[in-house]
Design an enzyme around this catalytic site. Structure first.
Site, PDB file in Angstrom:
ATOM      1  CB  ILE A 152      -0.974  -0.018   1.189  1.00  0.00           C
ATOM      2  CG1 ILE A 152      -1.935  -1.203   1.060  1.00  0.00           C
ATOM      3  CG2 ILE A 152      -1.759   1.291   1.257  1.00  0.00           C
ATOM      4  CD1 ILE A 152      -2.868  -1.389   2.239  1.00  0.00           C
ATOM      5  CG  ASP A 171       9.512  -0.384   5.579  1.00  0.00           C
ATOM      6  OD1 ASP A 171      10.139  -1.222   6.259  1.00  0.00           O
ATOM      7  OD2 ASP A 171       8.440  -0.640   5.005  1.00  0.00           O
ATOM      8  NE  ARG A 232      -4.559  -3.604  10.164  1.00  0.00           N
ATOM      9  CZ  ARG A 232      -4.757  -3.580   8.854  1.00  0.00           C
ATOM     10  NH1 ARG A 232      -5.080  -2.448   8.260  1.00  0.00           N
ATOM     11  NH2 ARG A 232      -4.633  -4.675   8.131  1.00  0.00           N
ATOM     12  CD  GLU A 261     -11.812   1.223  13.551  1.00  0.00           C
ATOM     13  OE1 GLU A 261     -12.449   0.335  12.919  1.00  0.00           O
ATOM     14  OE2 GLU A 261     -10.786   1.745  13.104  1.00  0.00           O
ATOM     15  CG  HIS A 279     -11.904   0.905   9.288  1.00  0.00           C
ATOM     16  ND1 HIS A 279     -11.447   0.219  10.377  1.00  0.00           N
ATOM     17  CD2 HIS A 279     -11.146   0.477   8.247  1.00  0.00           C
ATOM     18  CE1 HIS A 279     -10.456  -0.588  10.019  1.00  0.00           C
ATOM     19  NE2 HIS A 279     -10.255  -0.447   8.720  1.00  0.00           N
ATOM     20  CG  LEU A 280     -15.156   5.372   4.799  1.00  0.00           C
ATOM     21  CD1 LEU A 280     -15.467   6.706   4.134  1.00  0.00           C
ATOM     22  CD2 LEU A 280     -16.387   4.481   4.810  1.00  0.00           C
TER      23      LEU A 280
END
Length: 530
Positions: A152, A171, A232, A261, A279-280
């Site tokens: 992603i 990263d 997240r 949530e 949370h789409l």
């Protein structure tokens, strides 16, 4: 001949039903109607769900013939994976179905933050015309930090490149050459916080990444920083974020995910400088259809007794019973291996030694890679995409099978070289009739530690009094030591200490113990089961 029953408990696309094919009896039930669900599960071989149906221990027990639970999506919060595993029920999901949708949502949040689109829209709908109140900023020539360059994060980098931004990334598991291909300059997290005008987060939530961005990191940020988390909940410390926004320490934030949530009563809801979505990340027609078709194919494989790449708890397929117990052990060894690594992986060897090599042990390589990349990837890792992740990162992977095992009936090892030249290894075995999982080697030091949920691994110079020092520190902090092993090659040389503890250990306590015993390695490892 009676066809196996496949139960569809929530609305799925026609393409999902088509992907199942004609070999099953398809039944429908409202998964939110609990009595109807439990009744319908009685003779079902498989059940397909989304997020509304709760497949808990009771539902799994009701499915006396159940072989597979298929979640048409990424998350598994509504599936009791542990109970399913105990019952021998396979759980599958669609780990890559939403990657494009998630990347596009993150870019959407960045643009909306830059131009105040949600607030301007709300103002217009109130009948107002306040152009000057919504003066924004351009992305052009700004520095955008990407935390996590997995699939992603990579998609986000590719899409942002067209905006003429400077891309920087954090990263520790991505080689510089791979980042360079993406046009991303790798930085430390602190450097990224200092330089970025925008930040977008794309890493998994693990014990190591929980509250990764907190008060100290916001203290290094520009006042112009706008930060987005569509990955997240909990990677950004929500209390620290609220403080940074309320005091003007940073300019804005966009959240699609939350610690709880829905975030009922959250103090974040009242801040004017934050934009929120429920949370789409996977909520597009395309992602939903991909998810349904993907899990339908997995159900067909599972019920045909074939290897199911997207299984999250068992590999499925024709795997010899003597090999199958090694799958969860190898995955956990992979988690330990990844948790001990400080740099990107250059190569990984998965070694299987002993009598089980008479059988096909290739699934153990997949399990090791699933454990390794599950700790570092922003997407859910499965048996099928773990090797692809290794390939994308330029990591050479080998499976070594040898019938000779000198000390143990069977020995499983994950061994690798890191980008800085460091060598790393972790070995384990299964002991006795109950097949107890044990770690028996770390970096050349022989230990024998039962697999546990929480470990502390320390490396320090062997000398009197060290155990008393860290024992006192942990005791005063109410951290109970359940087991301990110390290994060394010679007196006065390096000593490796492995502790199993009953709970997480605060980072500040680890740092205090590290300083007190002058440790060169001080690492907490939490094993994620299932």
């Amino acid at each position: 001949m009676t066809k196996p029953v496949v139960l569809i408990a929530e609305e799925l696309s026609p393409a999902t039903v088509d992907a199942l094919g004609p070999d099953f009896e398809i039944r429908q039930v409202d998964g939110t109607d609990r009595p109807a669900l439990l009744s319908a599960l009685a003779d079902a071989s498989a059940v397909l769900i989304r997020s509304a149906t709760q497949m808990d221990a009771e539902a799994i027990a009701a499915g006396r013939q159940l072989k597979v639970i298929a979640r048409a999506g990424v998350g598994l919060d509504n599936v009791d994976v542990k109970s399913a595993t105990t019952a021998g029920v396979m759980v599958v999901n669609a780990p890559t179905s939403n990657v494009i949708s998630a990347a596009e949502l993150a870019v959407g949040h960045l643009l909306a933050l830059a131009r105040h689109i949600p607030d301007a829209n709300a103002s217009m709908k109130r009948g107002e015309w306040k152009r000057s109140a919504f003066t924004g900023v351009e992305l052009y020539e700004k520095t955008v930090g990407i935390v996590g360059l997995g699939r992603i994060g990579t998609l986000v980098a590719q899409r942002l490149a067209g905006f003429g931004v400077e891309l920087v990334g954090y990263d520790p598991f991505v080689p510089p050459a791979r980042a360079q291909q993406l046009g991303v300059t790798l930085l430390s997290l602190d450097e990224l916080m200092e330089r970025s005008d925008f930040i977008t987060i794309h890493i998994p939530k693990t014990p190591e990444t929980t509250n990764l961005i907190s008060t100290a990191q916001f203290g290094k940020a520009k006042p112009e920083l706008r930060i987005v988390n569509a990955s997240r909940g909990g990677i950004i410390d929500e209390d620290a974020l609220r403080e940074a926004l309320a005091t003007g320490r940073i300019a804005g934030a966009g959240l699609d995910v939350f610690v709880s949530e829905p975030p009922v009563g959250s103090p974040l809801l009242d801040l004017p400088s934050i934009q929120l979505t429920p949370h789409l990340g996977a909520s597009t027609d395309e992602a939903q259809e991909k998810a349904g078709v993907s899990v339908a194919r997995s159900v067909r494989l599972a019920l045909d007794g074939e290897l199911v790449p997207d299984a999250v708890n068992v590999a499925g397929g024709v795997i010899d019973p003597s090999v199958r117990p090694g799958i969860p052990l190898m995955e956990k060894l992979g988690q330990v291996f990844a948790s001990l690594a400080d740099h990107a992986f250059a190569s990984i060897d998965v070694e299987v030694r002993g009598e089980i090599v008479e059988h096909d042990v290739s699934v153990l390589k997949l399990a090791a890679l699933k454990g390794i990349f599950g700790r570092i990837s922003s997407e859910q890792v499965s048996y099928v995409n773990a090797p692809l992740l290794a390939e994308q990162l330029g990591v050479a992977v080998r499976l070594i099978a040898d019938a000779t095992s000198e000390e143990y009936r069977n020995l499983l090892t994950v061994r690798g070289a890191l980008a800085d030249g460091t060598q790393l290894s972790v070995s384990g075995t299964l002991v006795g009739a109950k097949q107890v999982e044990k770690i028996v080697e770390i970096n050349g030091y022989d230990v024998e530690v039962p697999m546990a949920e929480h470990f502390i691994v320390m490396l320090y110079t062997d000398r009197p009094g060290i155990v008393a020092v860290y024992g006192k520190e942990f005791g005063e902090a109410q951290i109970n030591i359940a087991g301990m092993q110390i290994a060394r090659h010679e007196a006065g040389g390096p000593a490796l200490s492995v502790l199993t503890v009953d709970s997480r250990v605060p980072e500040e306590l680890l740092e205090r113990v590290r300083a007190a015993i002058d440790a060169t390695v001080m690492r907490e490892i939490t094993i994620i089961d299932g």
